[in-house]
Design an enzyme around this catalytic site. Structure first.
Site, PDB file in Angstrom:
ATOM      1  N   HIS A 255      -8.538  -1.189  10.116  1.00 11.40           N
ATOM      2  CA  HIS A 255      -7.787  -1.637   8.941  1.00 11.40           C
ATOM      3  C   HIS A 255      -8.471  -2.851   8.315  1.00 11.40           C
ATOM      4  O   HIS A 255      -9.090  -3.659   9.014  1.00 11.40           O
ATOM      5  CB  HIS A 255      -6.369  -1.997   9.385  1.00 11.40           C
ATOM      6  CG  HIS A 255      -5.388  -2.215   8.281  1.00 11.40           C
ATOM      7  ND1 HIS A 255      -5.250  -1.366   7.210  1.00 11.40           N
ATOM      8  CD2 HIS A 255      -4.464  -3.208   8.089  1.00 11.40           C
ATOM      9  CE1 HIS A 255      -4.283  -1.800   6.414  1.00 11.40           C
ATOM     10  NE2 HIS A 255      -3.803  -2.926   6.922  1.00 11.40           N
TER      11      HIS A 255
ATOM     12  N   ASN B 249      -2.099  -8.830   5.716  1.00 14.91           N
ATOM     13  CA  ASN B 249      -2.119  -7.373   5.838  1.00 14.91           C
ATOM     14  C   ASN B 249      -1.710  -6.760   4.501  1.00 14.91           C
ATOM     15  O   ASN B 249      -0.584  -6.978   4.041  1.00 14.91           O
ATOM     16  CB  ASN B 249      -1.137  -6.947   6.937  1.00 14.91           C
ATOM     17  CG  ASN B 249      -1.120  -5.447   7.171  1.00 14.91           C
ATOM     18  OD1 ASN B 249      -1.682  -4.671   6.401  1.00 14.91           O
ATOM     19  ND2 ASN B 249      -0.456  -5.020   8.234  1.00 14.91           N
TER      20      ASN B 249
ATOM     21  N   TRP C  33      -0.630  -4.030   3.712  1.00 10.43           N
ATOM     22  CA  TRP C  33       0.587  -3.215   3.750  1.00 10.43           C
ATOM     23  C   TRP C  33       1.781  -4.010   3.236  1.00 10.43           C
ATOM     24  O   TRP C  33       2.815  -3.443   2.914  1.00 10.43           O
ATOM     25  CB  TRP C  33       0.869  -2.741   5.172  1.00 10.43           C
ATOM     26  CG  TRP C  33      -0.044  -1.656   5.655  1.00 10.43           C
ATOM     27  CD1 TRP C  33      -1.008  -1.007   4.949  1.00 10.43           C
ATOM     28  CD2 TRP C  33      -0.067  -1.071   6.969  1.00 10.43           C
ATOM     29  NE1 TRP C  33      -1.636  -0.067   5.719  1.00 10.43           N
ATOM     30  CE2 TRP C  33      -1.083  -0.082   6.965  1.00 10.43           C
ATOM     31  CE3 TRP C  33       0.661  -1.293   8.136  1.00 10.43           C
ATOM     32  CZ2 TRP C  33      -1.379   0.689   8.087  1.00 10.43           C
ATOM     33  CZ3 TRP C  33       0.360  -0.532   9.261  1.00 10.43           C
ATOM     34  CH2 TRP C  33      -0.636   0.452   9.238  1.00 10.43           C
TER      35      TRP C  33
ATOM     36  N   CYS D 277      -6.873   0.356   1.887  1.00  9.68           N
ATOM     37  CA  CYS D 277      -6.603  -1.017   2.323  1.00  9.68           C
ATOM     38  C   CYS D 277      -7.771  -1.935   2.000  1.00  9.68           C
ATOM     39  O   CYS D 277      -7.595  -3.123   1.749  1.00  9.68           O
ATOM     40  CB  CYS D 277      -6.264  -1.050   3.806  1.00  9.68           C
ATOM     41  SG  CYS D 277      -7.552  -0.374   4.889  1.00  9.68           S
TER      42      CYS D 277
ATOM     43  N   GLN E  37       0.832  -1.205   0.000  1.00 10.28           N
ATOM     44  CA  GLN E  37       0.000   0.000   0.000  1.00 10.28           C
ATOM     45  C   GLN E  37       0.865   1.253   0.000  1.00 10.28           C
ATOM     46  O   GLN E  37       1.913   1.301   0.636  1.00 10.28           O
ATOM     47  CB  GLN E  37      -0.921  -0.012   1.222  1.00 10.28           C
ATOM     48  CG  GLN E  37      -1.955   1.104   1.245  1.00 10.28           C
ATOM     49  CD  GLN E  37      -2.913   0.951   2.416  1.00 10.28           C
ATOM     50  OE1 GLN E  37      -2.919  -0.080   3.086  1.00 10.28           O
ATOM     51  NE2 GLN E  37      -3.719   1.954   2.661  1.00 10.28           N
TER      52      GLN E  37
END
Length: 345
Positions: A257, A281, A283, A101, A95
């Site tokens: 998130h 995740n 990220w 997200c 990201q």
């Protein structure tokens, strides 16, 4: 059972998409544009989603960032740009500056499904000598499949992509897919905040079921296991913290998130059988660090075969946790399935 950890797609036909009718978004015809700009040896610039500040949208970047923003083609960023390198994977991307997200978690889910990926990211396009700078992607919107054309100019600062980036520097399918969806929504800023269920439906046109984990039925893990076996897509979210920022808790979980559920399994310890959930995740890093995490001593209690099969000690954003902890630290679960059969049951 959890899907195997591998990349999904290299080359091949998109025959599975042939039975669908795709509506040309904003009346732009990819094949005609591709042919036109290949013949003229020019690079396409999309006047309907131009490489200008209005396509970024308001309130997303600071004035300093906007002043430094430059739209660049992948061929200007790297010597050998590729749309896809060794298939699409949830481990491809990370990201960027954009708070989407929810969108990236849905991308992580569809990378397990070759048929879906071939529909969303058509294989009839590539970089190469004399490529025309035009790409297209497909989404489900307002009850129909749409075909969205974009140019390949991407927003950068100091020669680096500022939004969705790929860990393989010359791979660009994630950034171009993000741009296509930004065009559908009107701007990049329109992607800043959203619901994973919307993205899952946009990628599949499927039926959707929402579960509040605070009121989770006792059979929820079994439903998730069945969903995984049926090829359903799953995403989850954490409750927001006291501020709007994505605060990382001491246990590694990010507040407010969106995550992807990438699998479920059971493991046997000397005392009991434990139901586990695997989570990713978007990220691309940052993981749960308590029971059943990558470094948890609890993995020593299971068979060597299970450790080899399920445990992968990498800081890649993906981790295991017990179903009990999943329901404790996450607030909601979304399951999206192309067929209604599973959800009917």
């Amino acid at each position: 059972m959890a899907p195997a950890r591998k990349k999904r797609r290299t080359n091949g036909s998109a025959a599975s998409s042939s039975s669908f009718t795709f509506v040309k978004f904003q009346s732009q015809d990819f094949e005609k544009l591709q042919q036109k700009y290949t013949n003229t040896k020019e690079k396409f610039i999309d006047e309907k989603f131009p490489p200008q500040k209005r396509s970024i949208g308001s309130g997303l970047l600071s004035k300093k960032q906007m002043d430094k923003l430059v739209w660049m083609r992948p061929s200007e960023l790297v010597e050998d740009p590729r749309l896809v390198v060794d298939g699409e994977s949830r481990f491809d991307f990370a990201q960027g500056e954009l708070g989407n997200c929810w969108f990236l978690a849905a991308i992580g889910a569809i990378t397990f499904q070759k048929e879906i990926m071939d529909k969303i990211v058509p294989v009839d396009q590539a970089f190469g000598p004399g490529y025309p700078g035009v790409f297209h992607f497909r989404f489900w919107k307002a009850g129909k499949w749409i075909d969205v054309v974009i140019d390949d100019k991407l927003p950068t600062i100091d020669g680096e992509l500022i939004f969705l980036d790929c860990k393989t520097r010359n791979e660009f399918w994630p950034a171009l897919l993000e741009k296509a969806y930004a065009k559908v929504c009107g701007s990049y800023a329109a992607l800043h905040g959203g619901f994973i269920s919307d993205a899952l439906k946009a990628f599949t046109g499927g039926v959707h079921k929402f579960f509040s984990l605070g009121e989770a039925p006792d059979i929820l893990w079994d439903l998730m296991d069945k969903a995984a076996r049926c090829g359903a897509l799953m995403g989850c979210g954490t409750p927001p913290g006291p501020t709007s920022a994505n605060t990382v808790l001491p246990n590694g979980i990010v507040q407010g998130h969106a995550y992807t559920v990438t699998g479920v399994t059971k493991v046997k310890t000397p005392n009991k059988e434990v139901k586990l959930v695997r989570i990713f995740n978007p990220w691309g890093e940052g993981e749960w660090n308590q029971n059943w995490s990558d470094k948890s001593s609890l993995w020593k209690q299971v068979s060597e075969e299970d450790r080899k099969r399920w445990l992968d000690n990498k800081n890649d954003g993906e981790f295991w946790m017990s179903m009990k902890d999943f329901c404790k630290y996450y607030s909601d679960l979304d399951i999206c399935c192309i067929s209604s059969t599973f959800l009917d049951e």
